[in-house]
Design a protein around this motif. Structure first.
Motif, PDB file in Angstrom:
ATOM      1  N   VAL A   7      -0.453  11.467  11.504  1.00  0.00           N
ATOM      2  CA  VAL A   7      -1.182  10.255  11.860  1.00  0.00           C
ATOM      3  C   VAL A   7      -1.216   9.312  10.655  1.00  0.00           C
ATOM      4  CG1 VAL A   7      -3.421   9.338  12.594  1.00  0.00           C
ATOM      5  CG2 VAL A   7      -2.555  11.461  13.578  1.00  0.00           C
ATOM      6  N   TYR A   8      -1.040   8.029  10.915  1.00  0.00           N
ATOM      7  CA  TYR A   8      -1.118   7.031   9.851  1.00  0.00           C
ATOM      8  C   TYR A   8      -2.430   7.246   9.086  1.00  0.00           C
ATOM      9  CZ  TYR A   8      -1.496   2.479   7.578  1.00  0.00           C
ATOM     10  OH  TYR A   8      -1.635   1.487   6.648  1.00  0.00           O
ATOM     11  N   PRO A   9      -2.368   7.434   7.755  1.00  0.00           N
ATOM     12  CA  PRO A   9      -3.546   7.912   7.028  1.00  0.00           C
ATOM     13  C   PRO A   9      -4.534   6.853   6.546  1.00  0.00           C
ATOM     14  CG  PRO A   9      -1.670   7.856   5.559  1.00  0.00           C
ATOM     15  CD  PRO A   9      -1.168   7.450   6.928  1.00  0.00           C
ATOM     16  N   TRP A  10      -4.222   5.573   6.700  1.00  0.00           N
ATOM     17  CA  TRP A  10      -5.084   4.541   6.129  1.00  0.00           C
ATOM     18  C   TRP A  10      -5.919   3.861   7.210  1.00  0.00           C
ATOM     19  CZ3 TRP A  10      -4.633   5.859   1.369  1.00  0.00           C
ATOM     20  CH2 TRP A  10      -3.415   6.301   0.873  1.00  0.00           C
ATOM     21  N   ASP A  11      -7.011   3.221   6.803  1.00  0.00           N
ATOM     22  CA  ASP A  11      -7.907   2.559   7.751  1.00  0.00           C
ATOM     23  C   ASP A  11      -7.300   1.306   8.362  1.00  0.00           C
ATOM     24  OD1 ASP A  11      -9.892   4.443   7.324  1.00  0.00           O
ATOM     25  OD2 ASP A  11     -10.840   3.271   5.726  1.00  0.00           O
ATOM     26  N   LYS A  12      -6.368   0.665   7.644  1.00  0.00           N
ATOM     27  CA  LYS A  12      -5.776  -0.566   8.168  1.00  0.00           C
ATOM     28  C   LYS A  12      -4.332  -0.669   7.690  1.00  0.00           C
ATOM     29  CE  LYS A  12      -7.207  -3.446   4.288  1.00  0.00           C
ATOM     30  NZ  LYS A  12      -7.718  -4.709   3.865  1.00  0.00           N
ATOM     31  N   TYR A  13      -3.612  -1.598   8.291  1.00  0.00           N
ATOM     32  CA  TYR A  13      -2.256  -1.916   7.857  1.00  0.00           C
ATOM     33  C   TYR A  13      -2.100  -3.424   7.985  1.00  0.00           C
ATOM     34  CZ  TYR A  13       2.809  -1.897   7.399  1.00  0.00           C
ATOM     35  OH  TYR A  13       4.089  -2.120   6.972  1.00  0.00           O
ATOM     36  N   THR A  14      -1.662  -4.044   6.923  1.00  0.00           N
ATOM     37  CA  THR A  14      -1.572  -5.500   6.870  1.00  0.00           C
ATOM     38  C   THR A  14      -0.145  -5.920   6.575  1.00  0.00           C
ATOM     39  OG1 THR A  14      -3.830  -5.615   6.026  1.00  0.00           O
ATOM     40  CG2 THR A  14      -2.446  -7.553   5.696  1.00  0.00           C
ATOM     41  N   ILE A  15       0.303  -6.949   7.263  1.00  0.00           N
ATOM     42  CA  ILE A  15       1.590  -7.563   6.956  1.00  0.00           C
ATOM     43  C   ILE A  15       1.311  -9.014   6.600  1.00  0.00           C
ATOM     44  CG2 ILE A  15       3.861  -8.235   7.820  1.00  0.00           C
ATOM     45  CD1 ILE A  15       3.756  -5.843   9.686  1.00  0.00           C
ATOM     46  N   SER A  16       1.773  -9.411   5.428  1.00  0.00           N
ATOM     47  CA  SER A  16       1.638 -10.812   5.015  1.00  0.00           C
ATOM     48  C   SER A  16       3.035 -11.409   4.875  1.00  0.00           C
ATOM     49  CB  SER A  16       0.864 -10.919   3.696  1.00  0.00           C
ATOM     50  OG  SER A  16       1.531 -10.199   2.687  1.00  0.00           O
ATOM     51  N   SER A  70      -0.483   0.764   2.667  1.00  0.00           N
ATOM     52  CA  SER A  70      -1.259   0.103   3.726  1.00  0.00           C
ATOM     53  C   SER A  70      -0.978  -1.390   3.870  1.00  0.00           C
ATOM     54  CB  SER A  70      -2.762   0.345   3.570  1.00  0.00           C
ATOM     55  OG  SER A  70      -3.324  -0.463   2.558  1.00  0.00           O
ATOM     56  N   ALA A  71       0.091  -1.880   3.270  1.00  0.00           N
ATOM     57  CA  ALA A  71       0.401  -3.315   3.375  1.00  0.00           C
ATOM     58  C   ALA A  71       1.891  -3.559   3.144  1.00  0.00           C
ATOM     59  CB  ALA A  71      -0.395  -4.112   2.354  1.00  0.00           C
ATOM     60  N   THR A  72       2.401  -4.572   3.808  1.00  0.00           N
ATOM     61  CA  THR A  72       3.790  -4.998   3.620  1.00  0.00           C
ATOM     62  C   THR A  72       3.803  -6.493   3.409  1.00  0.00           C
ATOM     63  OG1 THR A  72       4.780  -3.209   4.900  1.00  0.00           O
ATOM     64  CG2 THR A  72       6.014  -5.256   4.811  1.00  0.00           C
ATOM     65  N   THR A  73       4.663  -6.933   2.515  1.00  0.00           N
ATOM     66  CA  THR A  73       4.914  -8.358   2.315  1.00  0.00           C
ATOM     67  C   THR A  73       6.302  -8.654   2.868  1.00  0.00           C
ATOM     68  OG1 THR A  73       3.601  -8.316   0.298  1.00  0.00           O
ATOM     69  CG2 THR A  73       5.060 -10.212   0.613  1.00  0.00           C
ATOM     70  N   ASN A  74       6.396  -9.608   3.776  1.00  0.00           N
ATOM     71  CA  ASN A  74       7.672 -10.016   4.367  1.00  0.00           C
ATOM     72  C   ASN A  74       7.980 -11.457   3.984  1.00  0.00           C
ATOM     73  OD1 ASN A  74       8.091  -7.605   5.694  1.00  0.00           O
ATOM     74  ND2 ASN A  74       7.310  -8.323   7.645  1.00  0.00           N
ATOM     75  N   THR A  75       9.244 -11.796   4.050  1.00  0.00           N
ATOM     76  CA  THR A  75       9.637 -13.177   3.858  1.00  0.00           C
ATOM     77  C   THR A  75       9.104 -14.040   5.001  1.00  0.00           C
ATOM     78  OG1 THR A  75      11.488 -14.702   3.680  1.00  0.00           O
ATOM     79  CG2 THR A  75      11.879 -12.726   4.973  1.00  0.00           C
ATOM     80  N   ALA A  76       8.691 -15.246   4.708  1.00  0.00           N
ATOM     81  CA  ALA A  76       8.201 -16.165   5.737  1.00  0.00           C
ATOM     82  C   ALA A  76       9.302 -16.501   6.733  1.00  0.00           C
ATOM     83  CB  ALA A  76       7.643 -17.430   5.099  1.00  0.00           C
ATOM     84  N   GLN A  77      10.554 -16.305   6.354  1.00  0.00           N
ATOM     85  CA  GLN A  77      11.655 -16.555   7.286  1.00  0.00           C
ATOM     86  C   GLN A  77      11.594 -15.625   8.487  1.00  0.00           C
ATOM     87  OE1 GLN A  77      15.089 -16.128   4.788  1.00  0.00           O
ATOM     88  NE2 GLN A  77      14.821 -18.142   3.855  1.00  0.00           N
ATOM     89  N   ALA A  78      10.892 -14.500   8.355  1.00  0.00           N
ATOM     90  CA  ALA A  78      10.755 -13.552   9.462  1.00  0.00           C
ATOM     91  C   ALA A  78       9.581 -13.884  10.377  1.00  0.00           C
ATOM     92  CB  ALA A  78      10.574 -12.137   8.911  1.00  0.00           C
ATOM     93  N   LEU A  79       8.834 -14.916  10.039  1.00  0.00           N
ATOM     94  CA  LEU A  79       7.651 -15.277  10.809  1.00  0.00           C
ATOM     95  C   LEU A  79       8.056 -16.138  12.001  1.00  0.00           C
ATOM     96  CD1 LEU A  79       4.579 -15.065  10.840  1.00  0.00           C
ATOM     97  CD2 LEU A  79       4.492 -17.090   9.404  1.00  0.00           C
ATOM     98  N   VAL A  80       7.703 -15.669  13.194  1.00  0.00           N
ATOM     99  CA  VAL A  80       8.000 -16.390  14.431  1.00  0.00           C
ATOM    100  C   VAL A  80       6.700 -16.540  15.206  1.00  0.00           C
ATOM    101  CG1 VAL A  80       9.325 -16.388  16.577  1.00  0.00           C
ATOM    102  CG2 VAL A  80      10.332 -15.427  14.506  1.00  0.00           C
TER     103      VAL A  80
END
Length: 176
Positions: free
Chosen positions: A18-27, A41-51
């Motif tokens: 099971v995913y072990p953290w309380d939250k998961y954030t993508i910025s 518990s977090a990922t940073t993506n390129t804004a080019q992937a934002l739709v």
């Protein structure tokens, strides 16, 4: 089209942890140096992937593959648990498993064919690298060559293992 909760549930279920953290954030960040970068518990993506969701049906870009790859690092780690190329290959293979479950076998065949073509092109261009020689980003290998081998080549080798051994055996191998 963003299914982050579905991706988290898929990996929790399919990997038996099971995913072990309380939250998961993508910025999303403008001018980001890569497609994405995982952190605990977090990922940073390129804004080019934002739709925008209301425009997603018009977009040819599906961010689920990027999100699945970066999210899979929550299970496979980044540095420390495996060598750098191994965790990238495992996360890429995990991405393929999610795409297969979400979009079907045809979508994954297309993605894998593209990966095989990238590996073949690297070989034709004289840029073959033994997996054991990969020492992470900046380890004497340009980023494109690193990506082809650490992501594509290793994921294809793992996929070939799954095809030869069968999904039940691969499931046991990944969850043992």
């Amino acid at each position: 089209n963003n299914h982050v909760k579905q991706i988290l549930d898929f990996f929790s279920d399919s990997l038996g942890v099971v995913y072990p953290w309380d939250k998961y954030t993508i910025s999303f960040v403008d001018d980001f140096v890569a497609g994405g970068m995982e952190n605990t518990s977090a990922t940073t993506n390129t804004a080019q992937a934002l739709v925008h969701p209301t425009l997603a049906w018009e977009s040819l870009q599906n961010t689920d593959g990027l999100n699945a790859h970066e999210t899979a690092h929550q299970w496979w780690g980044h540095d420390g648990l495996f060598s750098d190329f191994a965790n990238e290959g495992l996360t890429e293979f995990s991405k393929y498993r999610f795409v297969r479950s979400d979009e079907g076998a045809d979508a994954i065949r297309h993605a894998r064919r593209a990966a095989v073509e990238r590996v073949a092109k690297a070989a034709a261009d004289g840029k073959s690298v033994a997996l054991g020689d990969i020492r992470g980003w900046g380890g004497g290998i340009d980023a494109a060559t690193y990506s082809v081998h650490a992501y594509d080549k290793l994921a294809m080798l793992i996929a070939m293992t799954e095809q030869a051994a069968g999904e039940p055996a691969m499931h046991k191998l990944l969850t043992s």
